[in-house]
Design a protein around this motif. Structure first.
Motif, PDB file in Angstrom:
ATOM      1  N   PHE A 440       0.843  -1.204   0.000  1.00 41.52           N
ATOM      2  CA  PHE A 440       0.000   0.000   0.000  1.00 41.52           C
ATOM      3  C   PHE A 440       0.873   1.247   0.000  1.00 41.52           C
ATOM      4  N   LEU A 441       0.202   2.411  -0.243  1.00 43.88           N
ATOM      5  CA  LEU A 441       0.893   3.699  -0.253  1.00 43.88           C
ATOM      6  C   LEU A 441       0.523   4.484   1.000  1.00 43.88           C
ATOM      7  N   VAL A 442       1.503   5.119   1.615  1.00 43.04           N
ATOM      8  CA  VAL A 442       1.244   6.028   2.737  1.00 43.04           C
ATOM      9  C   VAL A 442       1.230   7.451   2.192  1.00 43.04           C
ATOM     10  N   VAL A 443       0.124   8.189   2.470  1.00 45.23           N
ATOM     11  CA  VAL A 443      -0.031   9.549   1.926  1.00 45.23           C
ATOM     12  C   VAL A 443      -0.268  10.536   3.076  1.00 45.23           C
ATOM     13  N   ASN A 444      -0.180  11.780   2.732  1.00 44.16           N
ATOM     14  CA  ASN A 444      -0.413  12.855   3.702  1.00 44.16           C
ATOM     15  C   ASN A 444      -1.852  12.797   4.225  1.00 44.16           C
ATOM     16  N   ASP A 445      -2.066  13.153   5.517  1.00 47.54           N
ATOM     17  CA  ASP A 445      -3.410  13.083   6.111  1.00 47.54           C
ATOM     18  C   ASP A 445      -4.395  14.001   5.401  1.00 47.54           C
ATOM     19  N   THR A 446      -3.936  15.205   4.996  1.00 48.17           N
ATOM     20  CA  THR A 446      -4.830  16.160   4.316  1.00 48.17           C
ATOM     21  C   THR A 446      -5.319  15.602   2.979  1.00 48.17           C
TER      22      THR A 446
END
Length: 643
Positions: A440-446
């Motif tokens: 999976f990809l980890v992305v910014n919370d916003t």
């Protein structure tokens, strides 16, 4: 003296030559019978897993039967070739062709029937132990002993038909030979082994092609090409390349004139050429057994590692969970029923589609805040802050990791105008969502919160259950983790069918035991096939040495008269026997490394050298036992004729 008595006396007087062939045939009958006892056991039909095992054993018995046919055919043809002089003398004394054929048929059937009786008797003796061990290994309820009438009829009939067909078929080997050819037999002077440079180059090219094929991208075609070119290349290695290697050694005069190298190397070129087909068969059989054993051992080790790398005992997944509230009561109730404490962690991921290399590919997105929460609980590696334009790829070593490697360092573009650059890739053995989840990809919370508002993006919700009491070493079948996991797995299967497979449950303990049972079953079946291959290989080598014993005795006796000492004879004979025993094993191990390592590397599997080396050591140890026994008997026979 009647004709059957004459045939019996022939077998009795050639007992030393026939003994390894007889014992190998008896072992094949015995293992075939033991499999049949399991396959036709009346209690097997009441167990689903038992039916699956019985099917596997039935396939294994077909392999044994097919191999037995070629083994018996090759052995009998070799026996007949060694006895050509006897048949020539019988012809001069007035024996007709039909009488010699009848004699050969009676001898073959005498050995065949004896092997069947001995094999079935041995199978009956070990059947109780076989049933007990087999059910223990595969984790089923122990099967009681019964009188295996059907297994006895099937085994006896099948091998009787096999020996009759082979006995009739082998008559073709001598019927066209003239009396002079029969009388000369194996005493005709041998020509120097010839070699074809064209075939030698072809052999080398086939071996290189096979190795290059398995190093490329994994597919069924590459495996087929590697298998065909590897087998053909091995044949040309023994028939052509080995002769060239010996010739090159002969040109090294300082090496040839050192000690007894002249005897060893000169005789070796003839032995390798004469026994090329036999060595080829032994190599192929050993290589197949070595490859299968290595892969099974690797699977067993991987299963244990997957368990240790899965931090959660249960992972319940709800796919497309936009408007669905799952019923989690059965899961928590089952954990509590076993008196265990637990913590529950809810993780929501978004399944987003991106354009990558011209194709549309989907991947799950996780906010960085949730990833750090996961990292605290599971030991996942820490990561830096993620900007709104970047993403970090988490490549867990799951079963489908190969499909997500294209995301590394890629610039991703989605229809929703979302653009992300994968600036970092984290490779980890930890499997937070279980063995069958995806990277999976980890992305910014916003960025994640904005995407959450999009109704076209599907959500995947995972409920992670950590049960401290169930952590530790892999569980047995009777442990609460396996009992609870199996019950919940069945509950989820039923529920998923009713809801279009929208729910998934990964049970760490149940998954470990299921894989272990399957691997144990395949190992159990494979061990006996490997045993047959090993015993047959030793039988081939023993018989070839025995048929050449008279010729070697004449050669060493002549050399002893001109000064060869018994110790020098022993060293020279030991070297020649050792090369015949260890060259096939050495080539088989090289082929196993060349095939298994690239294929498993291509499937992103690591830690694969250990099982291969353990398997290679086991085969070498078994071959060493055969070598020491046969070498002792062979050298003792040669010492008797030394002057």
């Amino acid at each position: 003296m009647s004709f059957p008595q004459f045939a019996f006396n022939n077998v009795r007087r050639n007992l030393r030559a026939y003994i390894s062939y007889f014992l190998s045939s008896a072992v094949m009958v015995m293992i075939f019978f033991a499999y049949s006892v399991f396959i036709y056991h009346p209690d097997i039909s009441h167990s689903e897993f038992g039916k699956y095992i019985a099917t596997s054993m039935r396939i294994a018995s077909y392999v044994i039967y097919l191999f037995s046919f070629f083994f018996v055919l090759y052995s009998i043809s070799a026996f007949l070739k060694a006895r050509n002089q006897e048949f020539g003398i019988l012809t001069i004394l007035g024996a007709q062709t039909r009488q010699i054929n009848w004699l050969i048929f009676l001898e073959n059937m005498l050995i065949g029937v004896s092997a069947i009786v001995t094999g079935v008797a041995g199978g009956l003796l070990i059947s109780k132990l076989f049933l007990m061990v087999s059910t223990k290994i595969i984790g089923e309820v122990e099967l009681s002993f019964y009188w295996p009438v059907k297994a006895l009829i099937v085994t006896s009939s099948a091998f009787m038909v096999l020996f009759v067909i082979v006995s009739l078929f082998t008559l073709l080997f001598i019927r066209k030979k003239k009396v002079l050819e029969l009388l000369k037999g194996s005493t005709m002077p041998k020509k120097e082994p010839q070699v074809s440079w064209l075939l030698s180059i072809l052999g080398a090219a086939l071996l290189v092609t096979g190795f290059v094929s398995v190093c490329g991208e994994y597919s069924k075609n590459t495996l087929m090409i590697a298998a065909l070119t590897g087998i053909a290349g091995t044949y040309f290695f023994y028939t052509q390349l080995s002769v060239i290697i010996v010739r090159l050694l002969k040109k090294n005069r300082p090496f040839m004139w050192r000690s007894t190298n002249l005897i060893r190397i000169s005789e070796m070129s003839y032995k390798l050429k004469d026994n090329a087909r036999m060595l080829f068969m032994v190599t192929v059989v050993t290589a197949i057994a070595c490859m299968v054993s290595s892969v099974l051992l690797f699977m067993s080790q991987s299963n244990r590692e997957l368990y240790n790398h899965s931090p959660y005992s249960l992972v319940y997944t709800v796919y497309d969970s936009n408007n669905d509230k799952p019923d989690l009561m059965p899961i928590t109730a089952e954990i509590k029923a076993h008196g265990a404490d637990y913590t529950e962690l809810k993780i929501e991921l978004l399944h987003h589609l991106f354009t990558l290399n011209g194709d549309t590919k989907g991947i799950d997105l996780l906010p960085v805040s949730k990833f750090r929460l996961l990292s605290e609980q599971t030991g996942l590696p820490g990561i830096e802050d993620v900007s709104e334009a970047d993403a970090i790829l988490i490549l867990c070593q799951t079963t489908n990791v190969q499909n997500y490697k294209d995301f590394a360092n890629a610039s991703l573009q989605a229809k929703s105008n979302l653009k992300l650059t994968v600036k970092q890739t984290v490779n980890t053995d930890t499997l937070p969502f279980g063995q069958f989840s995806s990277p999976f990809l980890v992305v910014n919370d916003t960025v994640y919160k904005k995407l959450q508002q999009d109704p076209d993006i599907s959500k995947v919700t995972r409920y992670l259950y950590k049960v401290p009491a169930w952590d530790g070493s892999p569980p047995s079948l009777s442990d609460p983790e396996v009992i609870a996991g199996t019950k919940l797995f069945e509950w989820n299967q039923k529920k998923s069918k009713e809801h279009h497979w929208n729910y998934g449950l990964f049970s760490r303990g149940e998954n470990y035991q299921s894989s272990k049972q399957a691997t144990s079953m395949m190992s159990f079946v494979g061990v006996f096939i490997a045993l047959i291959f090993s015993v047959s290989s030793a039988s081939f080598l023993y018989f070839k040495l025995h048929t050449e014993l008279n010729k070697d005795q004449r050669m060493y006796q002549a050399m002893s008269k001109i000064g060869l000492s018994p110790e020098e004879m022993s060293r020279a004979a030991t070297t020649q026997i050792a090369l015949l025993f260890y060259i096939p094993v050495f080539v088989a191990i090289i082929e196993t490394l060349a095939v298994v390592v690239p294929i498993l590397h291509g499937l992103n599997q690591t830690h694969i050298m250990s099982p291969i080396l353990m398997t290679a050591a086991a085969f070498t140890a078994v071959q060493t036992v055969y070598f020491l026994i046969i070498r002792s008997r062979y050298v003792r026979s040669l010492r008797k004729i030394m002057v």
